[in-house]
Design a protein around this motif. Structure first.
Motif, mmCIF file in Angstrom:
data_model
loop_
_atom_site.group_PDB
_atom_site.id
_atom_site.type_symbol
_atom_site.label_atom_id
_atom_site.label_comp_id
_atom_site.label_asym_id
_atom_site.label_seq_id
_atom_site.Cartn_x
_atom_site.Cartn_y
_atom_site.Cartn_z
ATOM 1 N N VAL A 195 2.237 -4.278 6.076
ATOM 2 C CA VAL A 195 0.918 -3.981 5.801
ATOM 3 C C VAL A 195 0.311 -3.503 7.285
ATOM 4 O O VAL A 195 -0.811 -2.734 7.247
ATOM 5 C CB VAL A 195 -0.030 -5.243 5.579
ATOM 6 N N ALA A 196 0.748 -3.827 8.241
ATOM 7 C CA ALA A 196 0.360 -3.269 9.840
ATOM 8 C C ALA A 196 0.609 -1.787 9.813
ATOM 9 O O ALA A 196 0.069 -1.137 10.423
ATOM 10 C CB ALA A 196 0.897 -4.249 10.716
ATOM 11 N N VAL A 197 1.711 -1.591 9.157
ATOM 12 C CA VAL A 197 2.250 -0.359 9.414
ATOM 13 C C VAL A 197 1.184 0.757 8.706
ATOM 14 O O VAL A 197 0.814 1.692 9.329
ATOM 15 C CB VAL A 197 3.679 -0.212 8.986
ATOM 16 N N LEU A 198 1.074 0.443 7.583
ATOM 17 C CA LEU A 198 -0.088 1.120 6.623
ATOM 18 C C LEU A 198 -1.473 1.239 7.329
ATOM 19 O O LEU A 198 -2.130 2.214 7.122
ATOM 20 C CB LEU A 198 -0.187 0.354 5.248
ATOM 21 N N ALA A 199 -1.922 0.118 8.068
ATOM 22 C CA ALA A 199 -3.371 0.176 8.726
ATOM 23 C C ALA A 199 -3.400 1.213 9.898
ATOM 24 O O ALA A 199 -4.251 1.787 10.033
ATOM 25 C CB ALA A 199 -3.714 -1.057 9.091
ATOM 26 N N ALA A 200 -1.985 1.636 10.364
ATOM 27 C CA ALA A 200 -2.035 2.548 11.476
ATOM 28 C C ALA A 200 -1.502 3.907 11.115
ATOM 29 O O ALA A 200 -1.436 4.666 11.946
ATOM 30 C CB ALA A 200 -0.925 1.676 12.576
ATOM 31 N N LEU A 204 -4.147 -9.392 -0.132
ATOM 32 C CA LEU A 204 -5.521 -8.722 -0.382
ATOM 33 C C LEU A 204 -6.462 -8.643 0.628
ATOM 34 O O LEU A 204 -7.078 -7.838 0.956
ATOM 35 C CB LEU A 204 -6.195 -9.248 -1.738
ATOM 36 N N ARG A 205 -6.442 -9.840 1.342
ATOM 37 C CA ARG A 205 -7.156 -10.004 2.591
ATOM 38 C C ARG A 205 -6.747 -9.072 3.725
ATOM 39 O O ARG A 205 -7.657 -8.276 4.337
ATOM 40 C CB ARG A 205 -6.969 -11.442 3.115
ATOM 41 N N ASP A 206 -5.552 -8.979 3.895
ATOM 42 C CA ASP A 206 -5.168 -8.045 5.027
ATOM 43 C C ASP A 206 -5.305 -6.585 4.589
ATOM 44 O O ASP A 206 -5.389 -5.889 5.404
ATOM 45 C CB ASP A 206 -3.653 -8.749 5.199
ATOM 46 N N LEU A 207 -5.167 -6.357 3.236
ATOM 47 C CA LEU A 207 -5.215 -4.930 2.807
ATOM 48 C C LEU A 207 -6.666 -4.555 2.911
ATOM 49 O O LEU A 207 -7.081 -3.220 3.229
ATOM 50 C CB LEU A 207 -4.772 -4.817 1.606
ATOM 51 N N ASP A 208 -7.626 -5.444 2.780
ATOM 52 C CA ASP A 208 -9.124 -4.970 3.169
ATOM 53 C C ASP A 208 -9.364 -4.752 4.493
ATOM 54 O O ASP A 208 -10.046 -3.693 4.863
ATOM 55 C CB ASP A 208 -10.010 -6.328 2.635
ATOM 56 N N THR A 260 -5.593 4.478 0.538
ATOM 57 C CA THR A 260 -6.118 4.096 -0.736
ATOM 58 C C THR A 260 -5.081 2.707 -1.444
ATOM 59 O O THR A 260 -3.738 3.162 -1.585
ATOM 60 C CB THR A 260 -5.928 5.162 -1.839
ATOM 61 N N VAL A 261 -5.610 1.844 -1.970
ATOM 62 C CA VAL A 261 -4.927 1.030 -2.672
ATOM 63 C C VAL A 261 -5.679 0.939 -4.089
ATOM 64 O O VAL A 261 -6.811 0.822 -4.219
ATOM 65 C CB VAL A 261 -5.479 -0.490 -1.769
#
Length: 243
Positions: free
Chosen positions: A161-166, A198-202, A212-213
């Motif tokens: 999830v952290a990788v996706l955020a960056a 879901l919290r972290d993907l937000d 995009t999710v």
């Protein structure tokens, strides 16, 4: 040596990455749809299918992909393959796009990733979950126990999830809307995992407008359940991402 399956097709290169315990041919039905607009290649990950064994790490499997000689491919993965796709895009910001089919973080992850469940309960349920997983995989010859343990270590070291955020290229994460039937004995842990995800993907989407999710009415095996529908979703996303 990495075994590859050439599905053919014309257009930009797309690489397909299967999930843990799977193989390249898991993509047969999905790939048939994708070849209408892309040249499609799938591989057996190291330690899977007809590919050679070898120590597991994100870096090692990404190096395997480098050796394929593809022309800046878009990368599509399911489960573990989706996590690898995200790591590939982190290494290659020029990647035209990545798609992860329910590849985000493992079911057995850090206690802080489970929301709304006391830590003591999380730890107890995780112990039960790991015991069930060990029992299921004890009879497998490929991937072997050593590789499975190394994959589990990689999950603990890096949260996808952290990788996706960056990421700095277009990325699509397709979430399963249904739980697997096998998860029924761990319903509370699964629900807490989803709340935390879901919290972290937000937060990830807030940090990364290229992410995009979407959610589909399928379980973790969505590529087998809805190959045509998901292929259509993939083609639409990749076409938009390349513009």
């Amino acid at each position: 040596m990495t075994n590859r399956v050439e599905y053919g097709g014309t257009g930009p290169d797309v690489l397909l990455l299967h999930g843990l315990g799977g193989q390249a041919r898991d993509w047969d039905r999905f790939a048939a749809e994708l070849t209408r607009a892309h040249r499609v290649v799938a591989i057996d990950l190291r330690g899977h299918g007809r590919s050679a064994d070898g120590p597991w790490s994100w870096r090692a499997v990404l190096d395997d992909i480098e050796l394929l000689g593809l022309d800046n491919p878009a990368v599509v993965g399911m489960s573990l393959g989706g996590m690898i796709a995200a790591h590939w895009a982190a290494r290659h910001p020029e990647c035209p796009g990545v798609i992860s089919f329910d590849g985000h973080r493992a079911a057995a992850t850090a206690p802080e990733h489970y929301a709304g469940l006391p830590r003591e309960r999380v730890l107890a349920d995780l112990a039960r979950l790991r015991a069930a997983f060990d029992a299921q995989t004890a009879t497998l010859t490929r991937p072997g126990a050593d590789l499975l343990a190394q994959v589990a270590d990689s999950f603990r070291q890096d949260d996808t999830v952290a990788v996706l955020a960056a990421l700095r290229c277009p990325a699509l994460l397709v979430l399963a809307g249904k739980a697997l039937p096998q998860a029924a004995p761990f319903a509370e842990l699964t629900a807490a995992h989803r709340r935390g995800l879901l919290r972290d993907l937000d937060a990830a989407r807030a940090a990364n407008p290229l992410l995009t999710v979407v959610e589909v009415d399928a379980n973790h095996g969505m590529v087998f359940e809805q190959p045509v529908e998901l292929a259509s979703l993939a083609v639409e996303f990749l076409d938009t991402a390349r513009k």
